[in-house]
Design a protein around this motif. Structure first.
Motif, mmCIF file in Angstrom:
data_model
loop_
_atom_site.group_PDB
_atom_site.id
_atom_site.type_symbol
_atom_site.label_atom_id
_atom_site.label_comp_id
_atom_site.label_asym_id
_atom_site.label_seq_id
_atom_site.Cartn_x
_atom_site.Cartn_y
_atom_site.Cartn_z
ATOM 1 N N LEU A 1 0.829 -1.205 0.000
ATOM 2 C CA LEU A 1 0.000 0.000 0.000
ATOM 3 C C LEU A 1 0.864 1.255 0.000
ATOM 4 O O LEU A 1 0.618 2.194 -0.765
ATOM 5 C CB LEU A 1 -0.927 0.002 1.208
ATOM 6 N N ALA A 2 1.885 1.272 0.847
ATOM 7 C CA ALA A 2 2.761 2.448 0.916
ATOM 8 C C ALA A 2 3.369 2.723 -0.460
ATOM 9 O O ALA A 2 3.386 3.858 -0.947
ATOM 10 C CB ALA A 2 3.851 2.229 1.957
ATOM 11 N N GLN A 3 3.843 1.645 -1.104
ATOM 12 C CA GLN A 3 4.459 1.785 -2.413
ATOM 13 C C GLN A 3 3.459 2.301 -3.442
ATOM 14 O O GLN A 3 3.752 3.204 -4.228
ATOM 15 C CB GLN A 3 5.023 0.421 -2.845
ATOM 16 N N GLN A 4 2.243 1.730 -3.412
ATOM 17 C CA GLN A 4 1.224 2.102 -4.404
ATOM 18 C C GLN A 4 0.745 3.538 -4.223
ATOM 19 O O GLN A 4 0.406 4.208 -5.184
ATOM 20 C CB GLN A 4 0.031 1.156 -4.297
ATOM 21 N N ILE A 5 0.669 3.979 -2.969
ATOM 22 C CA ILE A 5 0.247 5.364 -2.723
ATOM 23 C C ILE A 5 1.195 6.307 -3.463
ATOM 24 O O ILE A 5 0.783 7.234 -4.157
ATOM 25 C CB ILE A 5 0.238 5.684 -1.209
ATOM 26 N N VAL A 6 2.479 6.028 -3.328
ATOM 27 C CA VAL A 6 3.479 6.886 -3.970
ATOM 28 C C VAL A 6 3.454 6.700 -5.497
ATOM 29 O O VAL A 6 3.379 7.666 -6.257
ATOM 30 C CB VAL A 6 4.882 6.574 -3.401
ATOM 31 N N ASP A 7 3.477 5.455 -5.954
ATOM 32 C CA ASP A 7 3.515 5.187 -7.396
ATOM 33 C C ASP A 7 2.304 5.772 -8.114
ATOM 34 O O ASP A 7 2.426 6.287 -9.224
ATOM 35 C CB ASP A 7 3.563 3.681 -7.663
ATOM 36 N N GLN A 8 1.127 5.650 -7.503
ATOM 37 C CA GLN A 8 -0.101 6.055 -8.183
ATOM 38 C C GLN A 8 -0.522 7.476 -7.793
ATOM 39 O O GLN A 8 -1.528 7.979 -8.289
ATOM 40 C CB GLN A 8 -1.252 5.103 -7.815
ATOM 41 N N GLY A 9 0.194 8.075 -6.866
ATOM 42 C CA GLY A 9 -0.191 9.396 -6.398
ATOM 43 C C GLY A 9 -1.581 9.403 -5.791
ATOM 44 O O GLY A 9 -2.356 10.349 -5.953
ATOM 45 N N ALA A 10 -1.898 8.339 -5.056
ATOM 46 C CA ALA A 10 -3.246 8.225 -4.491
ATOM 47 C C ALA A 10 -3.445 9.228 -3.365
ATOM 48 O O ALA A 10 -2.523 9.571 -2.642
ATOM 49 C CB ALA A 10 -3.457 6.805 -3.970
ATOM 50 N N ARG A 11 -4.689 9.708 -3.237
ATOM 51 C CA ARG A 11 -5.009 10.643 -2.154
ATOM 52 C C ARG A 11 -5.833 9.977 -1.067
ATOM 53 O O ARG A 11 -5.999 10.516 0.010
ATOM 54 C CB ARG A 11 -5.813 11.834 -2.698
ATOM 55 N N GLY A 12 -6.397 8.824 -1.391
ATOM 56 C CA GLY A 12 -7.210 8.140 -0.392
ATOM 57 C C GLY A 12 -6.998 6.632 -0.454
ATOM 58 O O GLY A 12 -6.614 6.083 -1.499
ATOM 59 N N VAL A 13 -7.227 5.969 0.682
ATOM 60 C CA VAL A 13 -7.141 4.512 0.743
ATOM 61 C C VAL A 13 -8.401 4.008 1.442
ATOM 62 O O VAL A 13 -8.764 4.522 2.509
ATOM 63 C CB VAL A 13 -5.902 4.053 1.556
ATOM 64 N N VAL A 14 -9.070 3.053 0.823
ATOM 65 C CA VAL A 14 -10.231 2.451 1.476
ATOM 66 C C VAL A 14 -9.915 0.981 1.739
ATOM 67 O O VAL A 14 -9.529 0.250 0.825
ATOM 68 C CB VAL A 14 -11.499 2.563 0.605
ATOM 69 N N ILE A 15 -10.024 0.577 2.990
ATOM 70 C CA ILE A 15 -9.810 -0.828 3.334
ATOM 71 C C ILE A 15 -11.151 -1.428 3.733
ATOM 72 O O ILE A 15 -11.755 -1.020 4.719
ATOM 73 C CB ILE A 15 -8.797 -0.962 4.487
ATOM 74 N N ASP A 16 -11.606 -2.363 2.915
ATOM 75 C CA ASP A 16 -12.914 -2.978 3.138
ATOM 76 C C ASP A 16 -12.747 -4.260 3.945
ATOM 77 O O ASP A 16 -12.106 -5.208 3.487
ATOM 78 C CB ASP A 16 -13.549 -3.263 1.772
ATOM 79 N N ILE A 17 -13.307 -4.272 5.156
ATOM 80 C CA ILE A 17 -13.176 -5.471 5.996
ATOM 81 C C ILE A 17 -14.536 -6.147 6.222
ATOM 82 O O ILE A 17 -14.723 -6.855 7.206
ATOM 83 C CB ILE A 17 -12.475 -5.159 7.341
ATOM 84 N N THR A 18 -15.454 -5.931 5.258
ATOM 85 C CA THR A 18 -16.787 -6.543 5.346
ATOM 86 C C THR A 18 -16.712 -8.056 5.565
ATOM 87 O O THR A 18 -17.492 -8.623 6.326
ATOM 88 C CB THR A 18 -17.560 -6.287 4.029
ATOM 89 N N ALA A 19 -15.746 -8.700 4.886
ATOM 90 C CA ALA A 19 -15.669 -10.160 4.946
ATOM 91 C C ALA A 19 -14.816 -10.660 6.107
ATOM 92 O O ALA A 19 -14.657 -11.862 6.293
ATOM 93 C CB ALA A 19 -15.106 -10.688 3.631
ATOM 94 N N VAL A 20 -14.261 -9.730 6.882
ATOM 95 C CA VAL A 20 -13.328 -10.138 7.933
ATOM 96 C C VAL A 20 -14.084 -10.484 9.211
ATOM 97 O O VAL A 20 -14.791 -9.657 9.765
ATOM 98 C CB VAL A 20 -12.290 -9.022 8.197
ATOM 99 N N GLU A 21 -13.917 -11.728 9.650
ATOM 100 C CA GLU A 21 -14.677 -12.192 10.815
ATOM 101 C C GLU A 21 -14.023 -11.841 12.127
ATOM 102 O O GLU A 21 -14.687 -11.669 13.137
ATOM 103 C CB GLU A 21 -14.879 -13.708 10.726
ATOM 104 N N ILE A 22 -12.696 -11.769 12.137
ATOM 105 C CA ILE A 22 -12.062 -11.322 13.370
ATOM 106 C C ILE A 22 -10.905 -10.371 13.072
ATOM 107 O O ILE A 22 -10.187 -10.522 12.088
ATOM 108 C CB ILE A 22 -11.564 -12.481 14.269
ATOM 109 N N VAL A 23 -10.776 -9.368 13.916
ATOM 110 C CA VAL A 23 -9.626 -8.463 13.866
ATOM 111 C C VAL A 23 -8.952 -8.575 15.221
ATOM 112 O O VAL A 23 -9.509 -8.173 16.231
ATOM 113 C CB VAL A 23 -10.086 -7.010 13.604
ATOM 114 N N ASP A 24 -7.767 -9.176 15.234
ATOM 115 C CA ASP A 24 -7.066 -9.270 16.511
ATOM 116 C C ASP A 24 -6.102 -8.089 16.626
ATOM 117 O O ASP A 24 -6.112 -7.187 15.794
ATOM 118 C CB ASP A 24 -6.370 -10.629 16.639
#
Lengths: 140, 123
Positions: free
Chosen positions: B34-57
């Protein structure tokens, strides 16, 4: 803690020696907590606690095992997991149970956090002799 | 064996949808990707979708906070979307309230949030 394993349901032991094993312990814990008919929130809590403890076994204990199965007590069904390693042990239990304290690079929420997520929690450890953590979550 | 989670681009937003039970190495790979892609693509936002994630430890929780902090340093904003109620309850009880992480209930709201904060023009 003496774990009251359900007589008709043998507990199973899994190795916890690599990263993938932490994922397998989570899946195993998920299957058990569904069979035990825990509520969705309680399932999530138990699986999360198992994940924290499996990682502790791997990272701080240098690897070990997880034995988990259904338990029965006072007419209730529950799910238990025992994490065992033969690593360096924990010299200062009180300190290790403190939120935010870590001997490694973690957040220091593994043991203290896992304890809050389950109904019963027992820590058996001695410096140089390894660590055994037992957790139980009862169906309501 | 660790897998790699695909990072998609929509306009100037990077989208990550977590669909597998993450092992710790995969989590670390995602952080770097993600860090690399933010720089390479000049992204201004990141969305992390955890809809399918059953546990976050605590490890995955820390990853979310770390990604938010890293992207902030790289001039992008992170929104975590789709957290299940049971996951939220468990995280708070575990002692992780993810203070520095913006959240939205779903992808649509997450993208709208980025738009409002001027992070995304056309998504």
């Amino acid at each position: 803690m003496n774990v009251p394993w359900a007589a008709d349901d043998e507990p199973q032991t899994q190795p916890v020696v690599m990263n993938d094993d932490v994922v397998r312990v989570r899946q195993f814990a998920r299957g058990l907590s569904q069979r035990c008919k825990l509520s969705l929130v309680d399932q999530t809590k138990f699986i999360t606690a198992a994940s924290e403890l499996a990682r502790n076994t791997l990272v701080y204990g240098g690897g070990g095992s997880c034995t988990a199965g259904l338990v029965r007590g006072r007419g209730r069904l529950g799910v238990a997991a025992v994490f065992e390693d033969f690593g360096p042990g924990i010299p200062d239990i009180e300190l290790a149970m403190t939120d935010g304290w870590t001997s490694g690079g973690g957040l220091g929420l593994g043991l203290s956090g896992a304890r809050r997520l389950v109904d019963e929690f027992a820590l058996d450890t001695e410096a140089g002799r390894g660590t055994k953590v037992t957790v139980i979550k009862w169906a309501r | 064996m660790s897998e790699r989670v695909p990072v998609l681009r929509i306009g100037d937003v990077l989208l990550v949808s977590i669909q597998v039970d993450l092992d710790d190495q995969t989590v670390l790979n995602l952080q770097e990707d993600l860090a690399q892609q933010i720089v390479d693509q000049g992204a201004r936002g990141v969305v992390i979708d955890i809809t399918a994630v059953e546990i976050v430890d605590s490890f995955v929780g820390r990853m979310l906070a770390t990604i938010a902090a890293i992207s902030r340093m790289l001039d992008a904003e992170t929104v975590v979307v789709g957290m299940r109620p049971a996951v939220a309850i468990t995280l708070v009880e575990l002692g992780l309230s993810l203070g520095g992480v913006r959240t939205a209930l779903n992808l649509e709201k997450g993208l709208a949030l980025l738009r409002r904060s001027g992070r995304s023009e056309r998504t």
